[in-house]
Motif scaffolding. Sequence first.
Motif, PDB file in Angstrom:
ATOM      1  N   ASP A 152      -3.317   4.742  -4.907  1.00 15.18           N
ATOM      2  CA  ASP A 152      -2.937   4.623  -6.317  1.00 15.18           C
ATOM      3  C   ASP A 152      -1.468   4.238  -6.450  1.00 15.18           C
ATOM      4  N   GLY A 153      -1.205   3.152  -7.172  1.00 15.29           N
ATOM      5  CA  GLY A 153       0.157   2.708  -7.406  1.00 15.29           C
ATOM      6  C   GLY A 153       0.747   1.841  -6.316  1.00 15.29           C
ATOM      7  N   LYS A 154       0.038   1.671  -5.201  1.00 14.22           N
ATOM      8  CA  LYS A 154       0.524   0.806  -4.130  1.00 14.22           C
ATOM      9  C   LYS A 154       0.372  -0.661  -4.533  1.00 14.22           C
ATOM     10  N   VAL A 155       1.130  -1.525  -3.865  1.00 12.47           N
ATOM     11  CA  VAL A 155       1.016  -2.968  -4.087  1.00 12.47           C
ATOM     12  C   VAL A 155       0.413  -3.601  -2.838  1.00 12.47           C
ATOM     13  N   ALA A 156      -0.703  -4.289  -3.029  1.00 12.43           N
ATOM     14  CA  ALA A 156      -1.389  -4.959  -1.927  1.00 12.43           C
ATOM     15  C   ALA A 156      -1.427  -6.453  -2.171  1.00 12.43           C
ATOM     16  N   LEU A 157      -1.082  -7.229  -1.162  1.00 10.61           N
ATOM     17  CA  LEU A 157      -1.181  -8.682  -1.231  1.00 10.61           C
ATOM     18  C   LEU A 157      -2.395  -9.112  -0.420  1.00 10.61           C
ATOM     19  N   VAL A 158      -3.240  -9.943  -1.016  1.00 12.21           N
ATOM     20  CA  VAL A 158      -4.451 -10.424  -0.354  1.00 12.21           C
ATOM     21  C   VAL A 158      -4.424 -11.946  -0.331  1.00 12.21           C
ATOM     22  N   THR A 159      -4.419 -12.530   0.869  1.00 13.34           N
ATOM     23  CA  THR A 159      -4.505 -13.989   0.958  1.00 13.34           C
ATOM     24  C   THR A 159      -5.969 -14.417   0.931  1.00 13.34           C
ATOM     25  N   GLY A 160      -6.201 -15.622   0.441  1.00  9.16           N
ATOM     26  CA  GLY A 160      -7.574 -16.093   0.290  1.00  9.16           C
ATOM     27  C   GLY A 160      -8.350 -15.251  -0.693  1.00  9.16           C
ATOM     28  N   ALA A 161      -7.656 -14.774  -1.729  1.00 13.92           N
ATOM     29  CA  ALA A 161      -8.247 -13.803  -2.654  1.00 13.92           C
ATOM     30  C   ALA A 161      -9.006 -14.440  -3.807  1.00 13.92           C
ATOM     31  N   GLY A 162      -9.112 -15.758  -3.831  1.00  8.87           N
ATOM     32  CA  GLY A 162      -9.755 -16.413  -4.954  1.00  8.87           C
ATOM     33  C   GLY A 162     -11.265 -16.355  -4.941  1.00  8.87           C
ATOM     34  N   GLN A 163     -11.853 -16.044  -3.792  1.00 10.13           N
ATOM     35  CA  GLN A 163     -13.314 -16.059  -3.705  1.00 10.13           C
ATOM     36  C   GLN A 163     -13.760 -15.250  -2.495  1.00 10.13           C
ATOM     37  N   GLY A 164     -15.051 -15.054  -2.380  1.00 13.92           N
ATOM     38  CA  GLY A 164     -15.650 -14.469  -1.194  1.00 13.92           C
ATOM     39  C   GLY A 164     -15.119 -13.098  -0.828  1.00 13.92           C
ATOM     40  N   ILE A 165     -14.871 -12.911   0.452  1.00 16.09           N
ATOM     41  CA  ILE A 165     -14.410 -11.622   0.953  1.00 16.09           C
ATOM     42  C   ILE A 165     -13.061 -11.251   0.353  1.00 16.09           C
ATOM     43  N   GLY A 166     -12.162 -12.225   0.224  1.00 15.11           N
ATOM     44  CA  GLY A 166     -10.839 -11.938  -0.336  1.00 15.11           C
ATOM     45  C   GLY A 166     -10.914 -11.419  -1.755  1.00 15.11           C
ATOM     46  N   ARG A 167     -11.767 -12.022  -2.567  1.00 17.40           N
ATOM     47  CA  ARG A 167     -11.954 -11.548  -3.939  1.00 17.40           C
ATOM     48  C   ARG A 167     -12.488 -10.127  -3.941  1.00 17.40           C
ATOM     49  N   ALA A 168     -13.483  -9.861  -3.112  1.00 16.61           N
ATOM     50  CA  ALA A 168     -14.060  -8.517  -3.051  1.00 16.61           C
ATOM     51  C   ALA A 168     -13.024  -7.491  -2.615  1.00 16.61           C
ATOM     52  N   ILE A 169     -12.171  -7.852  -1.665  1.00 19.67           N
ATOM     53  CA  ILE A 169     -11.115  -6.941  -1.223  1.00 19.67           C
ATOM     54  C   ILE A 169     -10.150  -6.662  -2.365  1.00 19.67           C
ATOM     55  N   GLY A 202       6.673  -4.806  -8.417  1.00 18.82           N
ATOM     56  CA  GLY A 202       7.542  -3.641  -8.241  1.00 18.82           C
ATOM     57  C   GLY A 202       7.461  -2.947  -6.903  1.00 18.82           C
ATOM     58  N   GLY A 203       6.926  -3.602  -5.905  1.00 19.88           N
ATOM     59  CA  GLY A 203       6.854  -2.991  -4.578  1.00 19.88           C
ATOM     60  C   GLY A 203       6.073  -3.858  -3.623  1.00 19.88           C
ATOM     61  N   PHE A 204       5.831  -3.321  -2.439  1.00 23.60           N
ATOM     62  CA  PHE A 204       5.027  -4.032  -1.439  1.00 23.60           C
ATOM     63  C   PHE A 204       4.639  -3.032  -0.360  1.00 23.60           C
ATOM     64  N   ASP A 205       3.348  -2.785  -0.211  1.00 21.66           N
ATOM     65  CA  ASP A 205       2.880  -1.729   0.687  1.00 21.66           C
ATOM     66  C   ASP A 205       1.799  -2.150   1.672  1.00 21.66           C
ATOM     67  N   ILE A 206       0.974  -3.117   1.302  1.00 21.35           N
ATOM     68  CA  ILE A 206      -0.208  -3.468   2.096  1.00 21.35           C
ATOM     69  C   ILE A 206      -0.330  -4.983   2.165  1.00 21.35           C
ATOM     70  N   MET A 207      -0.473  -5.508   3.369  1.00 23.54           N
ATOM     71  CA  MET A 207      -0.645  -6.946   3.570  1.00 23.54           C
ATOM     72  C   MET A 207      -2.029  -7.206   4.148  1.00 23.54           C
ATOM     73  N   ILE A 208      -2.837  -7.987   3.433  1.00 25.27           N
ATOM     74  CA  ILE A 208      -4.171  -8.357   3.903  1.00 25.27           C
ATOM     75  C   ILE A 208      -4.176  -9.847   4.227  1.00 25.27           C
ATOM     76  N   ASN A 209      -4.150 -10.176   5.513  1.00 25.15           N
ATOM     77  CA  ASN A 209      -4.213 -11.564   5.966  1.00 25.15           C
ATOM     78  C   ASN A 209      -5.678 -11.978   6.055  1.00 25.15           C
ATOM     79  N   ASN A 210      -6.250 -12.321   4.910  1.00 27.24           N
ATOM     80  CA  ASN A 210      -7.675 -12.610   4.841  1.00 27.24           C
ATOM     81  C   ASN A 210      -8.002 -14.095   4.906  1.00 27.24           C
TER      82      ASN A 210
END
Length: 259
Positions: free
Chosen positions: A4-21, A81-89
């Motif tokens: 809760d409140g963390k910032v996660a960046l997800v690459t390839g997030a426009g569709q498929g697995i990235g969107r679901a993540i 406002g932050g950066f906590d989780i990097m998802i190289n999807n």
Amino acid sequence: MSIDGKVALVTGAGQGIGRAIALRLAQDGAHIAIVDMNENKMTDVANEVSKIGRKASIFRADVSHRDEVYQAINDAERRLGGFDIMINNAGIVQVQALADVTPEEFDKIFKVNVQGVLWGIQAAAKKFKERQQKGKIISASSIAGHEGYGMLGVYAATKFAVRALTQTAAKEYASAGITVNAYCPGVVGTDMWVEIDRRFSELTGAAIGETYKKYVGGIALGRAETPEDVAAFVSFLSGPDSDYMTGQAPLIDGGMVYR
């Protein structure tokens, strides 16, 4: 505990697995930085995240370009406002017999699937250190990162490489409190598998749908994987329950490859 409140960046997030993540992490309480090449799809995902009640940002980036990955992380930090989780999807597939792979094909898939992950690891770790905080880096490998498959040899090589980067980064960044793991899906019902099936049809003469059916038939749990199946596991890797786990690339494939 949650994200809760963390910032996660997800690459390839426009569709498929990235969107679901992206949507699963938003449901779990995170604000989401959506990174992709398709602005319309990113906007759609951002709207879905907003409906969940979390903040979202979008940033167009080609992960094979190192400077764009660094810029994407800086943008996420500034806007959310932050950066906590990097998802190289983000990743691409290639179906080709080894004898026919061209230098151009080889370079293209390695730039996205391997360099893209490396730049993500570098940039995320740098940002975590700048912020003097712990962080989580999670990258997409595959069952093909544990076992090579005919006609998918170079793709498999990129996914084996992701495991190597994951193990090495886990060792190099552990002292900074940064954990680095990967996830290894199997046959997921997304556009990537539509492309795999189409290419197998072109190269082997198999009927459209036959290759997909063949691989799904080898899954012990009796069904194809969904993007949400993968996202649920990535949620675990993103949260505090995986804090003592690093350098790993577990299979989540419904029972196809056993290690």
